[in-house]
Enzyme design. Structure first.
Site, PDB file in Angstrom:
ATOM      1  N   ASP A   6      92.692 -41.543  44.648  1.00  0.00           N
ATOM      2  CA  ASP A   6      91.660 -41.436  45.683  1.00  0.00           C
ATOM      3  C   ASP A   6      92.075 -40.317  46.621  1.00  0.00           C
ATOM      4  O   ASP A   6      93.216 -39.836  46.587  1.00  0.00           O
ATOM      5  CB  ASP A   6      91.544 -42.768  46.453  1.00  0.00           C
ATOM      6  CG  ASP A   6      90.487 -42.701  47.549  1.00  0.00           C
ATOM      7  OD1 ASP A   6      89.433 -42.082  47.330  1.00  0.00           O
ATOM      8  OD2 ASP A   6      90.722 -43.255  48.640  1.00  0.00           O
ATOM      9  N   SER A   7      91.146 -39.954  47.500  1.00  0.00           N
ATOM     10  CA  SER A   7      91.482 -38.962  48.513  1.00  0.00           C
ATOM     11  C   SER A   7      92.508 -39.515  49.510  1.00  0.00           C
ATOM     12  O   SER A   7      93.147 -38.743  50.213  1.00  0.00           O
ATOM     13  CB  SER A   7      90.216 -38.559  49.262  1.00  0.00           C
ATOM     14  OG  SER A   7      89.600 -39.708  49.813  1.00  0.00           O
ATOM     15  N   TYR A  38      87.654 -36.072  51.619  1.00  0.00           N
ATOM     16  CA  TYR A  38      86.973 -35.205  50.665  1.00  0.00           C
ATOM     17  C   TYR A  38      85.471 -35.138  50.961  1.00  0.00           C
ATOM     18  O   TYR A  38      84.809 -34.165  50.613  1.00  0.00           O
ATOM     19  CB  TYR A  38      87.106 -35.769  49.243  1.00  0.00           C
ATOM     20  CG  TYR A  38      88.434 -35.551  48.555  1.00  0.00           C
ATOM     21  CD1 TYR A  38      89.566 -35.114  49.239  1.00  0.00           C
ATOM     22  CD2 TYR A  38      88.554 -35.799  47.186  1.00  0.00           C
ATOM     23  CE1 TYR A  38      90.766 -34.946  48.567  1.00  0.00           C
ATOM     24  CE2 TYR A  38      89.745 -35.618  46.512  1.00  0.00           C
ATOM     25  CZ  TYR A  38      90.853 -35.198  47.204  1.00  0.00           C
ATOM     26  OH  TYR A  38      92.029 -35.029  46.532  1.00  0.00           O
ATOM     27  N   GLY A  39      84.958 -36.199  51.551  1.00  0.00           N
ATOM     28  CA  GLY A  39      83.510 -36.400  51.617  1.00  0.00           C
ATOM     29  C   GLY A  39      82.749 -35.386  52.440  1.00  0.00           C
ATOM     30  O   GLY A  39      81.530 -35.278  52.328  1.00  0.00           O
ATOM     31  N   CYS A  69      87.344 -43.151  43.841  1.00  0.00           N
ATOM     32  CA  CYS A  69      86.824 -42.387  44.962  1.00  0.00           C
ATOM     33  C   CYS A  69      85.350 -42.104  44.666  1.00  0.00           C
ATOM     34  O   CYS A  69      85.036 -41.486  43.633  1.00  0.00           O
ATOM     35  CB  CYS A  69      87.610 -41.079  45.078  1.00  0.00           C
ATOM     36  SG  CYS A  69      86.958 -39.959  46.322  1.00  0.00           S
ATOM     37  N   THR A  71      83.394 -40.149  46.121  1.00  0.00           N
ATOM     38  CA  THR A  71      83.081 -38.733  46.240  1.00  0.00           C
ATOM     39  C   THR A  71      83.432 -37.984  44.954  1.00  0.00           C
ATOM     40  O   THR A  71      82.604 -37.250  44.401  1.00  0.00           O
ATOM     41  CB  THR A  71      83.845 -38.144  47.442  1.00  0.00           C
ATOM     42  OG1 THR A  71      83.590 -38.960  48.587  1.00  0.00           O
ATOM     43  CG2 THR A  71      83.430 -36.724  47.718  1.00  0.00           C
ATOM     44  N   GLU A 148      90.805 -45.235  57.968  1.00  0.00           N
ATOM     45  CA  GLU A 148      92.128 -44.602  57.870  1.00  0.00           C
ATOM     46  C   GLU A 148      92.936 -44.816  59.158  1.00  0.00           C
ATOM     47  O   GLU A 148      94.152 -44.792  59.147  1.00  0.00           O
ATOM     48  CB  GLU A 148      92.003 -43.096  57.573  1.00  0.00           C
ATOM     49  CG  GLU A 148      91.405 -42.760  56.199  1.00  0.00           C
ATOM     50  CD  GLU A 148      92.435 -42.633  55.076  1.00  0.00           C
ATOM     51  OE1 GLU A 148      93.604 -42.348  55.349  1.00  0.00           O
ATOM     52  OE2 GLU A 148      92.044 -42.832  53.904  1.00  0.00           O
ATOM     53  N   CYS A 182      81.756 -45.956  48.601  1.00  0.00           N
ATOM     54  CA  CYS A 182      83.005 -45.288  48.965  1.00  0.00           C
ATOM     55  C   CYS A 182      84.062 -46.375  48.959  1.00  0.00           C
ATOM     56  O   CYS A 182      83.846 -47.473  49.506  1.00  0.00           O
ATOM     57  CB  CYS A 182      82.866 -44.672  50.356  1.00  0.00           C
ATOM     58  SG  CYS A 182      84.435 -44.098  51.051  1.00  0.00           S
ATOM     59  N   THR A 183      85.199 -46.085  48.329  1.00  0.00           N
ATOM     60  CA  THR A 183      86.205 -47.133  48.160  1.00  0.00           C
ATOM     61  C   THR A 183      86.910 -47.495  49.470  1.00  0.00           C
ATOM     62  O   THR A 183      87.659 -48.466  49.524  1.00  0.00           O
ATOM     63  CB  THR A 183      87.243 -46.714  47.092  1.00  0.00           C
ATOM     64  OG1 THR A 183      87.655 -45.365  47.367  1.00  0.00           O
ATOM     65  CG2 THR A 183      86.644 -46.784  45.708  1.00  0.00           C
ATOM     66  N   HIS A 184      86.677 -46.711  50.516  1.00  0.00           N
ATOM     67  CA  HIS A 184      87.201 -47.111  51.826  1.00  0.00           C
ATOM     68  C   HIS A 184      86.411 -48.286  52.426  1.00  0.00           C
ATOM     69  O   HIS A 184      86.924 -49.026  53.249  1.00  0.00           O
ATOM     70  CB  HIS A 184      87.099 -45.953  52.823  1.00  0.00           C
ATOM     71  CG  HIS A 184      88.193 -44.931  52.702  1.00  0.00           C
ATOM     72  ND1 HIS A 184      88.344 -44.135  51.596  1.00  0.00           N
ATOM     73  CD2 HIS A 184      89.166 -44.575  53.566  1.00  0.00           C
ATOM     74  CE1 HIS A 184      89.380 -43.330  51.788  1.00  0.00           C
ATOM     75  NE2 HIS A 184      89.896 -43.566  52.978  1.00  0.00           N
TER      76      HIS A 184
HETATM   77  N1  DGL Z   1      87.469 -42.965  49.342  1.00  0.00           N
HETATM   78  C1  DGL Z   1      86.622 -41.818  49.210  1.00  0.00           C
HETATM   79  C2  DGL Z   1      85.323 -42.194  48.506  1.00  0.00           C
HETATM   80  O1  DGL Z   1      85.269 -43.192  47.865  1.00  0.00           O
HETATM   81  C3  DGL Z   1      86.159 -41.130  50.425  1.00  0.00           C
HETATM   82  C4  DGL Z   1      86.895 -40.750  51.564  1.00  0.00           C
HETATM   83  C5  DGL Z   1      86.854 -39.260  51.763  1.00  0.00           C
HETATM   84  O2  DGL Z   1      85.891 -38.736  52.359  1.00  0.00           O
HETATM   85  O3  DGL Z   1      87.792 -38.669  51.312  1.00  0.00           O
HETATM   86  O4  DGL Z   1      84.346 -41.502  48.586  1.00  0.00           O
END
Ligand code: DGL
Length: 262
Positions: A6-7, A38-39, A69, A71, A148, A182-184
């Site tokens: 993941d990011s 990353y998003g 992730c 994204t 985060e 998004c996995t967050h």
């Molecule tokens: N965990 C990432 C996702 O699922 C996103 C977080 C990011 O923007 O890097 O999209």
């Protein structure tokens, strides 16, 4: 060996599910903590970052990989699959399938990063799987730094206020199912639930982990249940926040790598 990446920390939600489903598999996890998020980046940059990660995964000789992730899965999966010769699972397809199966009124909300929502990947997958379903996408970029930075208590007033603003169009649309694209986001599922109490939440990490267990070669499931983490920034920060995320002490070895080398 199975690789999950993941990011940053969000993919740990998928890792937790994957370890539960495949307790004997050996895992490596890479969190690109030096380059998260990353998003908000361009598709070219996301593809370049994800390509470097897959080169690292190849060097580690993983038998299967999960882009945990939303994204990367939305923007870069096809490009990664064009050169990687192991099963590579993303979160979009399995999550869309689960959402299409869960909805009763045919109205599904999708939340994710800016790049994910702009790509329309979840909406396209839903249209393929269940053409009658109507979907609405809403970018929720502020959720990522909130997670985060540990704003993850269900009653956190900042997270609740941000959720109220972001999720209002989904409530107005009448969605009965919401893809956490998004996995967050599963980390703040309780705050999201408080904002949309009657909506079924679909956790992209869990669905993708199930798909990974079906795609991984049989021999990769029979290891020692080990886990090693790799990050592109300070390992100790990762350990502290990972423990909060997982709700348990995080003892796995964490090594810092130079991802730009790949
Ligand atoms: N965990 C990432 C996702 O699922 C996103 C977080 C990011 O923007 O890097 O999209």
């Amino acid at each position: 060996m199975i690789g999950i990446f993941d990011s940053g920390l969000g993919g740990l939600t998928a890792l937790r599910e994957a370890r539960r489903i495949m307790p004997n598999a050996d895992f490596i996890y890479f969190g690109d903590t030096g380059r998260v998020p990353y998003g908000s980046r361009s598709n070219d940059t996301i593809v370049r970052y994800a390509t470097q990660i897959m080169h690292f995964m190849a060097e580690m000789r993983v038998d299967a990989a999960l882009a945990a992730c939303g994204t990367v899965s939305s923007v870069a999966l096809e490009s990664l699959r064009s050169f990687c010769h192991i099963p590579l699972i993303g979160v979009v397809e399995p999550t869309a399938k689960a959402a299409a199966a869960a909805t009763k009124n045919g109205r599904i909300g999708v939340i994710g990063t800016g790049a994910t929502i702009k790509s329309g990947a979840f909406e396209r997958a839903l249209a393929r799987i269940s053409p009658d379903v109507k979907a609405i996408g809403e970018a929720c970029p502020l959720f990522v730094p909130l997670v985060e930075n540990g704003f993850i208590q269900a009653d956190d007033v900042v997270t609740l206020e941000v959720a109220r603003r972001y999720l209002a169009p989904i409530g107005a649309f009448g969605a009965d199912t919401l893809i956490l694209g998004c996995t967050h986001f599963p980390i703040i599922a309780e705050s999201i639930k408080r904002t949309l109490p009657d909506v079924t939440l679909i956790n992209s990490g869990r669905e993708a982990a199930l798909a990974l267990s079906e795609a991984a070669p049989a021999h990769s499931l029979e290891g020692h249940g080990s886990l090693t983490c790799y990050v592109s920034d300070n390992p100790e920060n990762f350990r502290d926040v990972a423990s909060i995320f997982l709700g348990e002490r995080f003892d796995a070895p964490i090594c810092k790598i130079d991802i730009e080398r790949y």
